[in-house]
Design an enzyme around this catalytic site. Structure first.
Site, PDB file in Angstrom:
ATOM      1  N   PRO A 182       0.833  -1.199   0.000  1.00  0.00           N
ATOM      2  CG  PRO A 182       0.105  -0.909   2.210  1.00  0.00           C
ATOM      3  CD  PRO A 182       0.880  -1.843   1.315  1.00  0.00           C
ATOM      4  CB  SER A 208       0.910   8.456 -11.696  1.00  0.00           C
ATOM      5  OG  SER A 208       2.172   7.814 -11.664  1.00  0.00           O
ATOM      6  CD  GLU A 236      -9.158   2.819 -11.876  1.00  0.00           C
ATOM      7  OE1 GLU A 236      -9.128   3.733 -11.031  1.00  0.00           O
ATOM      8  OE2 GLU A 236     -10.059   1.952 -11.918  1.00  0.00           O
ATOM      9  CG  LEU A 237      -2.325   3.424 -15.565  1.00  0.00           C
ATOM     10  CD1 LEU A 237      -1.457   3.366 -16.813  1.00  0.00           C
ATOM     11  CD2 LEU A 237      -1.502   3.159 -14.311  1.00  0.00           C
ATOM     12  CB  CYS A 263      -8.898   7.103 -10.629  1.00  0.00           C
ATOM     13  SG  CYS A 263      -7.482   6.688  -9.601  1.00  0.00           S
TER      14      CYS A 263
END
Length: 509
Positions: free
Chosen positions: A180, A231, A252-253, A286
């Site tokens: 994490p 990112s 997932e960016l 996001c």
């Protein structure tokens, strides 16, 4: 609050982290209360130990029937609800978000666990498919676990992104080692504690901590599958590392998510949803909205109502349910958001509300902000701000709105407001992994049966849906010839065999 909550849930973080070879510690400071708590920092050798233990446990775990794995996840979901108040406290303490936004996160975890516990047995069972010659052959598809799944999760959703990707990985028969973000370690530890209490072997979900460049790279070098949320820049580096090892990678960016308001939109509903979509988790989401394109004929109506609603957003830094938005997570994030807005103002943008920190609320609080007159040379126009900041743009019609929405290197989430049929039709033209019609982000995000992820620079692979669990498996086809091998018999020439196969293939397809 942070320390007491951690003690209640964990009894102390030290024994829950794979960091036996070091005395180095890291410190978390709550953006809500200012409290600090220290925890052990892992080393690269600890990652190797964790992966090795995970591999050993995984070999036993994959032999456990899927329905028994699912029973553990069902119990985990019930424990999440049982400890909901303490978990909400912990999410808020680590991240700073409003309690209603923390509840969205907690409910996502329980919902994901229950969804995959329900569908995993069917998705993972071996399936008979049509063989090349139905009478003379058969084919069966099996799904085998990949092994140890490495997860690198961010700070913005410290519970959801620590465990919601792990749930399908575990159900598929894998072990998980998670790193994490260093600002939000305790939620990952709380998830581990509840999974173990639900019956999961401790070695199947382990936590390592430390700097991403060191521990994250080590995890990418040791795991059999890498799942990353963060990112685009870091995602590219991890994808390259995974590519060198030829291991599966999913990510997932970033996003610069658009919302479109057309002339037949329900304006009052659109305004309410847009406010939530900009300010949820203080914009540190996001899939939050950072660009709004408004058709000319409804520009005045929308902008007046929207700015008025944004001014009414209540920002606070306590665990009370009364706040609509909390502070940003850190001074660094406050600086980044301020830099975007200050740059825009310097280059000619107009601030319709907000545009400044709120030090009386919290050291890291920032006002909900609406900008217009934003131009291409401004950072806020193209770069992800990741704060409660949105830019409004006037457009001629739906065609221009969609073209401008697509004019981005990102394609994670989008929203379009129109009549349902028209909106659903136009939504297909938006180059985004999820598109919400007459909703900001929740409709797609909460549809756990449907895949979610990014196009373009917004990611690879999907979470949720069947893709969200099958990606953690290796598909294997076992095809059996029931009589003669599928080739020309000894008494048939290859030319004759080719003619027979041609007729068969044309008839079959």
């Amino acid at each position: 609050m942070l320390i007491n909550t951690v003690k209640t849930l964990l009894g102390g973080p030290g024994t829950w982290i794979q960091a036996k070879n070091t005395r180095e510690t890291m410190t978390i400071t709550s953006p809500l209360s200012g409290e600090s708590i220290s925890f052990p920092q892992s080393e690269t050798s600890d990652v190797k130990v964790a992966v090795r233990a995970g591999k050993a446990a995984q070999q036993r775990w994959e032999q456990v029937p899927v329905r028994e794995r699912a029973a553990i996840m069902k119990k985990f979901a019930s424990l999440v609800w049982k400890h909901d108040e303490r978990l909400l406290d912990l999410i808020q303490a680590e991240n700073g978000k409003a309690r209603s936004h923390a509840f969205e996160e907690l409910s996502d975890v329980a919902m994901t666990a229950m969804h995959y516990a329900k569908v995993a047995p069917g998705l993972l069972e071996s399936k008979h498919v049509s063989g090349v010659l139905p009478i003379l052959s058969r084919a069966v598809v099996h799904h085998h676990p990949v092994g140890v799944v490495g997860i690198i999760s961010p700070w913005n959703y410290p519970l959801t992104l620590a465990v919601s990707d792990a749930i399908p990985a575990l159900l598929a028969g894998n072990a998980v080692v998670i790193k994490p973000d260093s600002k939000t370690v305790m939620c990952a530890l709380a998830a581990r504690k509840l999974l173990i209490d639900a019956g999961l072997h401790p070695d199947l979900f382990q936590v390592v901590t430390g700097a991403g460049k060191v521990i994250g790279s080590s995890l990418a070098a040791e795991s059999d599958f890498l799942m990353f949320t963060g990112s685009t820049a870091v995602g590219r580096k991890l994808a390259e590392q995974a590519g060198q090892r030829l291991i599966p990678f999913s990510a997932e960016l970033g996003g610069k998510n658009p919302l479109i308001v057309l002339d037949d939109a329900p304006i009052a509903r659109a305004v309410k949803s847009a406010v939530k979509s900009v300010t949820s988790n203080s914009g540190q989401l996001c899939i939050s909205i950072e660009r709004i394109y408004i058709e000319d004929s409804v520009w005045d109506r929308f902008i007046s109502a929207f700015v008025s609603a944004m001014k009414k957003v209540k920002v606070g830094a306590t665990t009370s349910w009364r706040w609509d938005m909390g502070p940003l997570i850190s001074p660094q994030q406050l600086e980044a958001v301020s830099a975007h807005v200050d740059d825009a103002v310097k280059k000619g943008a107009t601030v319709l509300c907000g545009g400044k920190p709120l030090p009386k609320v919290s050291k890291t609080a920032y006002a909900p902000t609406v900008l217009t007159d934003v131009t291409e040379e401004m950072m806020v126009a193209k770069e992800e701000t990741f704060g409660p900041v949105v830019s409004l743009f006037r457009v001629r019609d739906a065609e221009e709105a969609i073209a401008r929405a697509n004019d981005s290197r990102y394609g994670l989430n989008a929203s379009i407001w129109s009549t349902s049929k028209r909106g659903a039709r136009l939504a297909q033209s938006i180059k985004s992994g999820t598109v919400n019609v007459n909703d900001g982000y929740i409709a797609a995000w909460a549809s756990t049966s449907a895949p979610m992820g990014g196009m373009k620079d917004s990611g690879l692979g999907r979470r949720h849906g069947s893709e969200g669990i099958l990606k953690y498996t290796e598909a294997q086809t076992v095809a059996t010839s029931l009589g003669h091998p599928i080739q020309a018999p000894a008494f048939v020439t290859e030319k004759t065999w080719a003619k027979v196969m041609k007729l068969f293939i044309k008839g079959k397809y």
